[in-house]
Design a protein around this motif. Structure first.
Motif, PDB file in Angstrom:
ATOM      1  N   GLY A  84       0.820  -1.199   0.000  1.00 51.88           N
ATOM      2  CA  GLY A  84       0.000   0.000   0.000  1.00 51.88           C
ATOM      3  C   GLY A  84       0.858   1.254   0.000  1.00 51.88           C
ATOM      4  N   LYS A  85       0.293   2.338   0.466  1.00 53.49           N
ATOM      5  CA  LYS A  85       1.032   3.599   0.570  1.00 53.49           C
ATOM      6  C   LYS A  85       2.101   3.461   1.652  1.00 53.49           C
ATOM      7  N   TYR A 139       4.302   4.637   4.499  1.00 52.55           N
ATOM      8  CA  TYR A 139       4.356   5.680   5.510  1.00 52.55           C
ATOM      9  C   TYR A 139       5.794   5.987   5.936  1.00 52.55           C
ATOM     10  N   GLY A 157       3.715   0.214   5.578  1.00 54.56           N
ATOM     11  CA  GLY A 157       2.726   0.645   4.603  1.00 54.56           C
ATOM     12  C   GLY A 157       1.342   0.668   5.214  1.00 54.56           C
ATOM     13  N   ASP A 158       0.379   1.279   4.510  1.00 56.02           N
ATOM     14  CA  ASP A 158      -0.965   1.345   5.074  1.00 56.02           C
ATOM     15  C   ASP A 158      -1.748   0.044   4.886  1.00 56.02           C
ATOM     16  N   GLN A 159      -1.207  -0.888   4.088  1.00 50.45           N
ATOM     17  CA  GLN A 159      -1.861  -2.189   3.902  1.00 50.45           C
ATOM     18  C   GLN A 159      -1.101  -3.317   4.590  1.00 50.45           C
ATOM     19  N   GLY A 212      -1.795  -3.588  10.582  1.00 53.63           N
ATOM     20  CA  GLY A 212      -1.947  -2.172  10.331  1.00 53.63           C
ATOM     21  C   GLY A 212      -2.998  -1.557  11.220  1.00 53.63           C
ATOM     22  N   ASP A 269      -6.268   1.499  10.972  1.00 51.82           N
ATOM     23  CA  ASP A 269      -7.104   2.328  10.102  1.00 51.82           C
ATOM     24  C   ASP A 269      -7.946   3.264  10.952  1.00 51.82           C
ATOM     25  N   TYR A 326      -7.595  -1.932  14.406  1.00 54.43           N
ATOM     26  CA  TYR A 326      -6.322  -2.594  14.160  1.00 54.43           C
ATOM     27  C   TYR A 326      -6.527  -3.889  13.383  1.00 54.43           C
TER      28      TYR A 326
END
Length: 341
Positions: A144-145, A147, A235-237, A257, A259, A268
């Motif tokens: 994912g994105k 961080y 990452g966000d994923q 992760g 959210d 979580y």
């Protein structure tokens, strides 16, 4: 296939390892070994290269008929040796970091382009199969994105007098960072301390920020009791951990992760841990193979001179920040303290 001839300058830690891996290639031969210490000619490691001639004169390497020169010497000598080799129309592989200044690195890159010669830097971890598997995961957006990038490279020793821990160890993780993420930092901050040798930091923390919002933290030390070589990608994923000291589980992917659903509610995720199968090949061999193939084909190697230049830019920015802090501290110390009420 014509055999490529190589000269190695520097027969310390890296010289024998580079020679061994070059010799493992079917089209490469180390024919000349150079070291300023005459005692090196009696080194047991030279017995593995009986056909290679030993000399203490670096000029012999420049004047010889070798196709390429490998510079495996202290960083303060990289620029002079690499420049002379390029001026004698030799292809050059330089151990990390490329130079000790941006201006020197820029000059070597320009000279290599003018002479149409390969200039490559020994960013060995760019050739690690585990790092390349991690790069593939990032490219496929499996994490994912991104961080944050966090790296820790610590151990007890080896203490050096010609450079500090930033220039010695941080090039590894900075080169990994740039290779994985293809993004240059917009700001570099540093905290460093010299505990054993005055004015030579042995512990340092580098913080890098990027236009995308990603952050990176690099911790390097010569003064830790345990050897740690670990990179964490958040990452966000998913998240990934690359541990160079754990061959059996060198790369782990965490389906973990957090959210934000509605401020301040955070949920979580705790999923499975995946350990991908990685076909292991010694990174240094792949590095040497890339260098030799670049010479044969005229193509650009992975860790080419411009890559080395970008790493030097970041190291130089950290050094500049460190020197600025030192000047500020000196001003504070020079000012008399006031305890007036």
């Amino acid at each position: 296939m014509e055999t490529l001839r190589f000269a190695i300058i520097g027969w310390g830690y890296w010289g024998p390892r580079l020679a061994r891996n070059l010799e493992s290639l079917p089209y490469a031969s180390v024919t000349l070994i150079v070291d300023s210490n005459p005692a090196c000619q009696f080194s047991p490691s030279l017995r593995h290269h009986p056909w290679a001639r030993f000399t203490t004169s670096v000029e012999e390497a420049y004047r010889s008929e070798v196709d390429a020169i490998v510079v495996a010497t202290p960083v303060s000598t990289h620029y002079a040796f690499a420049r002379a080799a390029l001026e004698h129309d030799k292809h050059v592989l330089v151990e990390k970091p490329l130079t000790t200044s941006v201006a020197e690195a820029e000059e070597l890159v320009s000279l290599a382009q003018q002479r149409q010669r390969i200039l490559m830097v020994g960013h060995t971890f760019e050739y690690s199969p585990a790092v390349n598997e991690l790069r593939k995961l990032i490219r496929n957006n499996d994490l994912g994105k991104i961080y944050c990038f966090e790296a820790i490279r610590v151990n007890l020793g080896l203490f050096r007098q010609d450079t500090n821990v930033i220039w010695d160890l941080a090039p590894h993780d900075i080169s990994i960072l740039l290779y994985l993420l293809d993004e240059k930092p917009t700001e570099v901050r540093v905290q460093a301390h010299a505990h054993l040798q005055p004015h030579i930091p042995d512990i340092a923390h580098l913080d890098l920020t990027f236009a995308s919002g990603m952050t990176a933290h690099v911790h390097v030390s010569w003064l830790h009791p345990c050897k740690i070589r670990r990179v964490t990608i958040i990452g966000d994923q998913r998240m990934a951990v690359y541990d160079d000291t754990n061959p059996a589980e060198m790369l782990k992917i965490y389906n973990k992760g957090a959210d934000v659903h509605a401020d301040p509610v955070i949920s979580y995720r705790n999923g499975e841990i995946t350990i991908p199968h990685i076909d292991w090949i010694e990174p240094l061999r792949l590095e040497c193979e890339d260098f030799a193939n670049a010479i044969r084909t005229g193509t650009q190697p992975r860790a080419h001179g411009l890559v080395g230049l970008e790493v030097v830019r970041i190291l130089a920015a950290a050094q500049q920040e460190l020197e600025h802090q030192t000047r500020q501290e000196a001003r504070l110390i020079s000012q008399p303290a006031s305890f007036a009420r």
